[in-house]
Design a protein around this motif. Sequence first.
Motif, PDB file in Angstrom:
ATOM      1  N   GLY B 609       0.798  -1.214   0.000  1.00  0.00           N
ATOM      2  CA  GLY B 609       0.000   0.000   0.000  1.00  0.00           C
ATOM      3  C   GLY B 609       0.834   1.269   0.000  1.00  0.00           C
ATOM      4  N   PHE B 610       2.088   1.165   0.430  1.00  0.00           N
ATOM      5  CA  PHE B 610       2.946   2.345   0.378  1.00  0.00           C
ATOM      6  C   PHE B 610       3.340   2.668  -1.062  1.00  0.00           C
ATOM      7  CE2 PHE B 610       3.453   1.205   4.792  1.00  0.00           C
ATOM      8  CZ  PHE B 610       3.438   2.447   5.401  1.00  0.00           C
ATOM      9  N   ARG B 611       3.435   1.648  -1.890  1.00  0.00           N
ATOM     10  CA  ARG B 611       3.771   1.882  -3.290  1.00  0.00           C
ATOM     11  C   ARG B 611       2.518   2.318  -4.067  1.00  0.00           C
ATOM     12  NH1 ARG B 611       3.037   2.772  -7.666  1.00  0.00           N
ATOM     13  NH2 ARG B 611       3.946   1.962  -9.589  1.00  0.00           N
ATOM     14  N   TRP B 612       1.445   1.574  -3.879  1.00  0.00           N
ATOM     15  CA  TRP B 612       0.210   1.886  -4.596  1.00  0.00           C
ATOM     16  C   TRP B 612      -0.720   2.607  -3.607  1.00  0.00           C
ATOM     17  CZ3 TRP B 612       2.756  -2.840  -5.363  1.00  0.00           C
ATOM     18  CH2 TRP B 612       3.280  -3.013  -6.653  1.00  0.00           C
ATOM     19  N   ASN B 613      -0.362   3.851  -3.305  1.00  0.00           N
ATOM     20  CA  ASN B 613      -1.057   4.560  -2.232  1.00  0.00           C
ATOM     21  C   ASN B 613      -2.284   5.300  -2.766  1.00  0.00           C
ATOM     22  OD1 ASN B 613       0.488   6.247  -3.700  1.00  0.00           O
ATOM     23  ND2 ASN B 613       1.329   7.408  -1.999  1.00  0.00           N
ATOM     24  N   TYR B 614      -3.162   4.555  -3.439  1.00  0.00           N
ATOM     25  CA  TYR B 614      -4.363   5.153  -4.003  1.00  0.00           C
ATOM     26  C   TYR B 614      -5.431   5.298  -2.927  1.00  0.00           C
ATOM     27  CZ  TYR B 614      -1.942   3.184  -8.008  1.00  0.00           C
ATOM     28  OH  TYR B 614      -0.987   2.834  -8.910  1.00  0.00           O
ATOM     29  N   ALA B 615      -6.370   6.174  -3.164  1.00  0.00           N
ATOM     30  CA  ALA B 615      -7.597   6.295  -2.358  1.00  0.00           C
ATOM     31  C   ALA B 615      -7.303   6.236  -0.864  1.00  0.00           C
ATOM     32  CB  ALA B 615      -8.596   5.193  -2.759  1.00  0.00           C
ATOM     33  N   TYR B 616      -6.534   7.212  -0.390  1.00  0.00           N
ATOM     34  CA  TYR B 616      -6.226   7.288   1.040  1.00  0.00           C
ATOM     35  C   TYR B 616      -5.656   5.983   1.574  1.00  0.00           C
ATOM     36  CZ  TYR B 616      -9.141  11.367   0.372  1.00  0.00           C
ATOM     37  OH  TYR B 616      -9.650  12.527  -0.097  1.00  0.00           O
ATOM     38  N   HIS B 617      -4.679   5.420   0.859  1.00  0.00           N
ATOM     39  CA  HIS B 617      -3.991   4.201   1.319  1.00  0.00           C
ATOM     40  C   HIS B 617      -4.959   3.048   1.553  1.00  0.00           C
ATOM     41  CE1 HIS B 617      -0.037   6.053   1.767  1.00  0.00           C
ATOM     42  NE2 HIS B 617      -0.685   7.140   2.119  1.00  0.00           N
ATOM     43  N   ALA B 618      -5.931   2.905   0.656  1.00  0.00           N
ATOM     44  CA  ALA B 618      -6.946   1.862   0.831  1.00  0.00           C
ATOM     45  C   ALA B 618      -6.295   0.487   0.923  1.00  0.00           C
ATOM     46  CB  ALA B 618      -7.934   1.902  -0.331  1.00  0.00           C
ATOM     47  N   ILE B 619      -5.254   0.250   0.097  1.00  0.00           N
ATOM     48  CA  ILE B 619      -4.648  -1.089   0.074  1.00  0.00           C
ATOM     49  C   ILE B 619      -4.018  -1.418   1.427  1.00  0.00           C
ATOM     50  CG2 ILE B 619      -2.803  -2.463  -0.973  1.00  0.00           C
ATOM     51  CD1 ILE B 619      -3.402  -1.046  -3.605  1.00  0.00           C
ATOM     52  N   THR B 620      -3.362  -0.415   2.023  1.00  0.00           N
ATOM     53  CA  THR B 620      -2.753  -0.649   3.337  1.00  0.00           C
ATOM     54  C   THR B 620      -3.825  -1.019   4.362  1.00  0.00           C
ATOM     55  OG1 THR B 620      -0.886   0.789   2.932  1.00  0.00           O
ATOM     56  CG2 THR B 620      -1.483   0.456   5.229  1.00  0.00           C
ATOM     57  N   TYR B 621      -4.975  -0.299   4.344  1.00  0.00           N
ATOM     58  CA  TYR B 621      -6.015  -0.599   5.335  1.00  0.00           C
ATOM     59  C   TYR B 621      -6.632  -1.965   5.094  1.00  0.00           C
ATOM     60  CZ  TYR B 621      -5.347   4.123   6.928  1.00  0.00           C
ATOM     61  OH  TYR B 621      -4.779   5.243   7.441  1.00  0.00           O
ATOM     62  N   ILE B 622      -6.843  -2.325   3.828  1.00  0.00           N
ATOM     63  CA  ILE B 622      -7.340  -3.679   3.541  1.00  0.00           C
ATOM     64  C   ILE B 622      -6.345  -4.705   4.086  1.00  0.00           C
ATOM     65  CG2 ILE B 622      -7.838  -5.336   1.683  1.00  0.00           C
ATOM     66  CD1 ILE B 622      -8.780  -2.886   0.005  1.00  0.00           C
ATOM     67  N   GLY B 623      -5.054  -4.401   3.895  1.00  0.00           N
ATOM     68  CA  GLY B 623      -4.008  -5.292   4.400  1.00  0.00           C
ATOM     69  C   GLY B 623      -4.058  -5.429   5.910  1.00  0.00           C
ATOM     70  N   VAL B 624      -4.228  -4.299   6.610  1.00  0.00           N
ATOM     71  CA  VAL B 624      -4.265  -4.343   8.072  1.00  0.00           C
ATOM     72  C   VAL B 624      -5.424  -5.215   8.543  1.00  0.00           C
ATOM     73  CG1 VAL B 624      -4.671  -2.971  10.155  1.00  0.00           C
ATOM     74  CG2 VAL B 624      -3.109  -2.124   8.394  1.00  0.00           C
ATOM     75  N   VAL B 625      -6.601  -5.026   7.931  1.00  0.00           N
ATOM     76  CA  VAL B 625      -7.778  -5.811   8.326  1.00  0.00           C
ATOM     77  C   VAL B 625      -7.517  -7.290   8.059  1.00  0.00           C
ATOM     78  CG1 VAL B 625     -10.206  -6.255   7.817  1.00  0.00           C
ATOM     79  CG2 VAL B 625      -9.373  -3.892   7.990  1.00  0.00           C
ATOM     80  N   THR B 626      -7.005  -7.605   6.865  1.00  0.00           N
ATOM     81  CA  THR B 626      -6.727  -9.008   6.528  1.00  0.00           C
ATOM     82  C   THR B 626      -5.732  -9.606   7.510  1.00  0.00           C
ATOM     83  OG1 THR B 626      -6.949  -8.269   4.242  1.00  0.00           O
ATOM     84  CG2 THR B 626      -6.150 -10.510   4.585  1.00  0.00           C
ATOM     85  N   LEU B 627      -4.708  -8.818   7.850  1.00  0.00           N
ATOM     86  CA  LEU B 627      -3.662  -9.290   8.760  1.00  0.00           C
ATOM     87  C   LEU B 627      -4.259  -9.619  10.132  1.00  0.00           C
ATOM     88  CD1 LEU B 627      -0.585  -9.660   9.186  1.00  0.00           C
ATOM     89  CD2 LEU B 627      -0.478  -7.253   9.811  1.00  0.00           C
ATOM     90  N   VAL B 628      -5.075  -8.703  10.639  1.00  0.00           N
ATOM     91  CA  VAL B 628      -5.650  -8.909  11.980  1.00  0.00           C
ATOM     92  C   VAL B 628      -6.588 -10.108  11.971  1.00  0.00           C
ATOM     93  CG1 VAL B 628      -7.147  -7.898  13.737  1.00  0.00           C
ATOM     94  CG2 VAL B 628      -5.360  -6.501  12.659  1.00  0.00           C
ATOM     95  N   VAL B 629      -7.446 -10.193  10.954  1.00  0.00           N
ATOM     96  CA  VAL B 629      -8.366 -11.333  10.863  1.00  0.00           C
ATOM     97  C   VAL B 629      -7.565 -12.625  10.768  1.00  0.00           C
ATOM     98  CG1 VAL B 629     -10.073 -12.464   9.366  1.00  0.00           C
ATOM     99  CG2 VAL B 629     -10.261 -10.007   9.845  1.00  0.00           C
ATOM    100  N   GLY B 630      -6.516 -12.584   9.950  1.00  0.00           N
ATOM    101  CA  GLY B 630      -5.690 -13.778   9.765  1.00  0.00           C
ATOM    102  C   GLY B 630      -5.056 -14.240  11.065  1.00  0.00           C
ATOM    103  N   ILE B 631      -4.461 -13.299  11.811  1.00  0.00           N
ATOM    104  CA  ILE B 631      -3.759 -13.670  13.045  1.00  0.00           C
ATOM    105  C   ILE B 631      -4.751 -14.236  14.066  1.00  0.00           C
ATOM    106  CG2 ILE B 631      -2.524 -12.743  15.034  1.00  0.00           C
ATOM    107  CD1 ILE B 631      -1.121 -10.818  13.099  1.00  0.00           C
ATOM    108  N   TYR B 632      -5.907 -13.566  14.209  1.00  0.00           N
ATOM    109  CA  TYR B 632      -6.875 -14.049  15.204  1.00  0.00           C
ATOM    110  C   TYR B 632      -7.441 -15.406  14.825  1.00  0.00           C
ATOM    111  CZ  TYR B 632      -6.952 -10.263  18.525  1.00  0.00           C
ATOM    112  OH  TYR B 632      -6.593  -9.408  19.508  1.00  0.00           O
ATOM    113  N   SER B 633      -7.785 -15.588  13.547  1.00  0.00           N
ATOM    114  CA  SER B 633      -8.363 -16.871  13.134  1.00  0.00           C
ATOM    115  C   SER B 633      -7.341 -17.984  13.302  1.00  0.00           C
ATOM    116  CB  SER B 633      -8.804 -16.787  11.667  1.00  0.00           C
ATOM    117  OG  SER B 633      -9.605 -15.653  11.474  1.00  0.00           O
TER     118      SER B 633
END
Lengths: 338, 650
Positions: B609-633
């Motif tokens: 998301g730092f490279r493709w920092n479109y739409a207010y860093h949307a990719i980074t936030y999607i990544g954070v959510v995926t990461l948290v869901v992944g770790i908890y699951s």
Amino acid sequence: MVHRLPWRIVAALAMLSVGVLLLGACSSSAPQTTISDASVNNDRIWSVYTIIWIAAAVVFVAVEALLVYTIIKFRNKPRTAHGRPVPVHGNTKLEIVWTIIPAVVLVVIAIPTLQIIAELEKRPSEADNPLEISVIAHQFFFEFRYEDQGIRTTNELHIPVNRKVDLVMTSNDVIHSLWAPRLGGKVDSIPGRNNHMWLEAKETGEFDGQCAEFCGVGHANMRFKVIVHDEAGFMAWMDEELNPTPGGDAAAGEAFFLNGPCAGCHAIDGTTAAGTVGPNLTHFASLPQIAGVVPNDEQNLRAWLANPPAVKPGTGMPNLNLTPAQIDNLVAYLQSLK
Amino acid sequence: MATQVAVGQARVEAEPFAQPRGLWSWLTTIDHKRIGILYGVTALLFFFIGGIEAMLIRVQLAAPNNDFVSADQFNQLFTMHALTMIFLGVMPLSSAFFNFIIPLQIGARDVAFPRLNAFSYWVFLLGALLLNAGWFFGEAPNTGWFSYANLTSPAYSPGHNVDYFVLGLQVLGISSLAAAFNFLVTIINMRAPGMSMMRLPVFTWMTLITSILIVLAFPALTVGVTLLMFDRFFSTNFFIPAAGGSPLLWQHLFWVFGHPEVYILILPAFGIISEILPTFSRKPLFGYSAVVFAGAGIAVLGFGVWAHHMFTVGMGPVPNAVFSIATMLIALPTGVKIFNWIGTMYGGHLDFRTPMLFAVALVGMFIIGGLSGVMHASPPVDSQQQDSYFIVAHLHYVLFGGSIMGLFGGIYYWFPKITGKMYKEALGKLHFWLMLIGFNITFFPMHWVGIEGMPRRIYTYNSGYGWDLWNLISTIGVFVLAIGFVVFIVNMWLSVTLGEKAADDPWDGATLEWTTPSPPPLYNFKHTPRVTSRIPFWSQKYPEVYGDDDHFHHHATDAAADDHAAEHAPASAHAVAHDEHAHEEAIHLPNPSYWPLVTAIGLTLVFAGFRWNYAYHAITYIGVVTLVVGIYSWALEPAMDDPAEHAEAH
């Protein structure tokens, strides 16, 4: 099933390696070779280098011979009565021996190394009457400033023979490294730092050098020359720099273009200039404008060469601090490129 | 590619654990052997890509003033060649062997953290793709694998090129750290009963030391890359001299990582040939303790020599002298290793199969690289060699003549165990000779052009410097290497698809992996082996030669406590004994899981998301959510089924 090493291939490989070395040693034209006794400081380096080469050659031959001997002697050996070689798990004495012998070799290398470090890193004293020159590296050329004499050159370091030169090195942008191998080792030019290197040439002539630290797209073309004069020649050169004779010389301009800062960024087809940062200047004299902003005539060309950003703010071409003589020669050369 | 291996491996067994099949089983696998195969196949793919980059570099340099590629393309090629070979070729190929072999060598069913292991692989794969993504935009990293500041600052590298370097290395570093912790714990905690530290196979030892090096060295890189990331994305000035930053700070951080990294690359290969040489000499390793302590010594000294990469930056005479002496000291443990390898072969019954050829080539070639390394340990000499082609020759004699020779030896050595098929010996030997000869034709002349003053990293050079012929010869050598690689691929392909079935112990091996079927079943060992010797399988097969085992008790007194149980076991005469009561024990294996993959995707997206920092860093936030869901699951998922289910299978 017998597995034999193709010994002829091994022998051929060994012959090839020796041949490579011999051929290399015979190669006559190597204007940038490190094997040279053209300067006092390179002599110092080679006083250690030679010892290390001899030590390395002895160790190389001894260990590889041991390896090859072991391979030949013990390959495909018939088995012992119990079908296995005699198990040997180690030998403490041998371990000590083959730790101590290399340690002795290292001591032999380390002592002269430490002595020469001290010699090479000591700045020349007043007694040496050194000529101090500032080296300011730029993308992609070297600027040499003779502060006391009020002379500036680019990519041509003029020095007198048999006199210590005290180089004070820094950079205007990124890290570069000044390396003229026949005259000695390299020291990096680093922005925000002053590094020191001394140099004392033993013979006159021209010596090739180039930037050794990767500095970007023009790195390969960042070449310079060291011109070592005798005492009279050096005085004459300084005199010419300070009081240039009028009128340009196209041949001198071409030599300056190819060996000076220009070729780092510009190409001229059919010559060794192959820079890709700036425009290709093969047909410069036929262009209607200089840098696309002013008509291509002699007056504008002089102004441009003297200070490009003053003519076109924001241009990628920096002020090279060219001397009037260099500008005369360059104008004569560039206007011949129809 | 992975499915090809699966076909070769498929054996329906009358066992409680049949090999699962299909793409999904590979995406969710947590079996160390499958992860090892994934690492290996991916590493070979990147090894191929790195080789193509090397060929393009050599074609450009074949003749003076060549214009096959542009200056910027050339800079991208040499940068990515190094990054690819180091981080995506040699390191993961070593990881492939860590994964596949270590649990088998120490008599374990899997690594300590199987799902973390899967996570390491997926993070590696995604990080590798992120690092290479620049190629698709024509802006791959172009500032060298060392990427010296301040050339990497936004002012001098305005494009995205350096971003791929920064973000790719961040992600790859996490993968390496996770894997290193995993193998540290595995080797220390999962050893079979009786396998004391001084009975570990040397490959396992070198893996342990490499893991320690990774744990201590990679944080320095992470810190450096993080600071660079701040400079590039958040306008800080850590490395920018005009604002008071220090470009030399980067060099220190980079080489505090970068020099131990050299040993991270070479020690696994040293470990591999320390297995191959005894096996094909039919003799135990000469001076086991010396080889182990030499490896540890290299690792310790390796942290005290980083500034020998910086002799020309003007550190002053005292630091240069100190780092010079420290660097020379490394020659001692390295020499000890070489002498002990020759000592292993001396008096043996040498059998020159392909793995042995590669192992001997490592010894012969590494001597050359080691000696040239001692040369530039001397700062005055280094001032004439640094950044010249002499260094290019040196580093390839160490990393190609050393690491890659050893790793290819390992591929041939363990190929029958991994795939259950035999490779074609004739093709293996052809590959070896093409590689050895091609390697020397390519890299030996570089010593000479370096001495003749040719700098590294130049995309062009003028004629008249005495460099033309040698550069042409080097380029010819690369094509010999390429033909060798094609022979290797053909050999692998033919052997996996049509090869003869391999015996369980084709080389008469000494270590535990050869006691398992080829390929090993999902659970590795039906019963946990008991170990009373450093060469357990030989002690079992040849009790009249090695059976008394006095030597081992003599040298490994620390093993006494571990031995207590083994010595009182009924079958103590055998080095690999199985506890009779063990028949009662059920085999528990953890379940496959896709959460490591999900977590790895989330982590990579955060950085991408730092490279493709479109739409207010949307990719980074999607990544954070995926990461948290992944770790908890991952954390909440049961690790294995109810043991009762498996009990039924017995």
